[in-house]
Structure formats: C-alpha cells, structure tokens
Write a protein that holds these residues in place. Structure first.
Motif, PDB file in Angstrom:
ATOM      1  N   GLN A 137       0.834  -1.198   0.000  1.00  0.00           N
ATOM      2  CA  GLN A 137       0.000   0.000   0.000  1.00  0.00           C
ATOM      3  C   GLN A 137       0.869   1.248   0.000  1.00  0.00           C
ATOM      4  OE1 GLN A 137      -3.570   0.031   2.542  1.00  0.00           O
ATOM      5  NE2 GLN A 137      -3.000  -2.074   3.065  1.00  0.00           N
ATOM      6  N   ALA A 138       1.961   1.222   0.772  1.00  0.00           N
ATOM      7  CA  ALA A 138       2.882   2.361   0.805  1.00  0.00           C
ATOM      8  C   ALA A 138       3.483   2.605  -0.579  1.00  0.00           C
ATOM      9  CB  ALA A 138       3.982   2.124   1.838  1.00  0.00           C
ATOM     10  N   GLU A 139       3.825   1.531  -1.296  1.00  0.00           N
ATOM     11  CA  GLU A 139       4.369   1.667  -2.647  1.00  0.00           C
ATOM     12  C   GLU A 139       3.334   2.250  -3.610  1.00  0.00           C
ATOM     13  OE1 GLU A 139       5.623  -2.287  -3.568  1.00  0.00           O
ATOM     14  OE2 GLU A 139       7.340  -2.199  -2.200  1.00  0.00           O
ATOM     15  N   ILE A 140       2.088   1.811  -3.476  1.00  0.00           N
ATOM     16  CA  ILE A 140       1.012   2.332  -4.330  1.00  0.00           C
ATOM     17  C   ILE A 140       0.852   3.838  -4.130  1.00  0.00           C
ATOM     18  CG2 ILE A 140      -1.500   2.305  -4.702  1.00  0.00           C
ATOM     19  CD1 ILE A 140      -1.352  -0.759  -4.007  1.00  0.00           C
ATOM     20  N   GLN A 190       1.881   7.770  -6.361  1.00  0.00           N
ATOM     21  CA  GLN A 190       0.986   8.914  -6.522  1.00  0.00           C
ATOM     22  C   GLN A 190       1.527  10.156  -5.809  1.00  0.00           C
ATOM     23  OE1 GLN A 190      -3.074   7.761  -5.540  1.00  0.00           O
ATOM     24  NE2 GLN A 190      -2.682   5.703  -6.287  1.00  0.00           N
ATOM     25  N   GLY A 191       2.765  10.060  -5.315  1.00  0.00           N
ATOM     26  CA  GLY A 191       3.406  11.198  -4.664  1.00  0.00           C
ATOM     27  C   GLY A 191       3.109  11.343  -3.183  1.00  0.00           C
ATOM     28  N   ILE A 192       2.477  10.347  -2.576  1.00  0.00           N
ATOM     29  CA  ILE A 192       2.154  10.381  -1.143  1.00  0.00           C
ATOM     30  C   ILE A 192       3.083   9.416  -0.426  1.00  0.00           C
ATOM     31  CG2 ILE A 192       0.360  10.006   0.592  1.00  0.00           C
ATOM     32  CD1 ILE A 192      -1.680  10.449  -1.736  1.00  0.00           C
TER      33      ILE A 192
END
Length: 88
Positions: free
Chosen positions: A13-16, A20-22
């Motif tokens: 989830q962190a990679e996803i 997106q720049g988050i």
C-alpha cells in the motif's frame, strides 16, 4: 480497504501511494491500524456478548497467503465470519 478486501500488505500500500506522490511508510500504516483496533474494542466486546447469547453459531474460515516482511517467505492469515441464530 485494500488491506482487508484485496489482502494487500502495508508495504505494498505504501508503494502504491508513493507512485501517486504520497509518502507513507509501513510504520504509519501499522500505527493507524493499531489505533483503530484500540478504538474498536467496545464494538468487539458488544459483538462478543451478542454472540454468546445465541443458541447456535455458524462460522466460516477463510485463509490467505501473507508475506513476512524482509524474509521473502509467506505465512497463512485466517479471517473468520460468524453468524448467530436464536430459536424463536
């Protein structure tokens, strides 16, 4: 929702979100999850009391493979659904 519905671990989830720049690391996800569990404790307690009063319980068990971070191995996680039935 991705964690439960799609069986997506925190690091994915962190990679996803990073794409997106988050920027959120796995520690933030784990912290938020732990806090949510703490605040949902009264709901769990109420559900348990409700289920304990049932004449019958029906349960379904579902397994899903989960990666063990940093080891490259998998383990099996288990999710349960419980239904209460009371005689009329």
């Amino acid at each position: 929702m991705s964690k439960i519905g799609d069986h997506t671990p925190f690091h994915r989830q962190a990679e996803i979100y990073a794409r997106q720049g988050i920027r959120l690391d796995r520690g933030h996800w784990a912290n938020w999850s732990g806090r949510a569990c703490f605040h949902l404790q009264p709901v769990k307690d109420h559900m348990r009391r409700h289920l304990e009063r049932a004449d019958r319980l029906f349960m379904d068990e579902t397994t899903a493979p989960v990666l063990v971070p940093g080891s490259g191995t998998r383990r099996t996680a288990t999710s349960y659904a419980v239904h209460r039935r009371t005689s009329r």
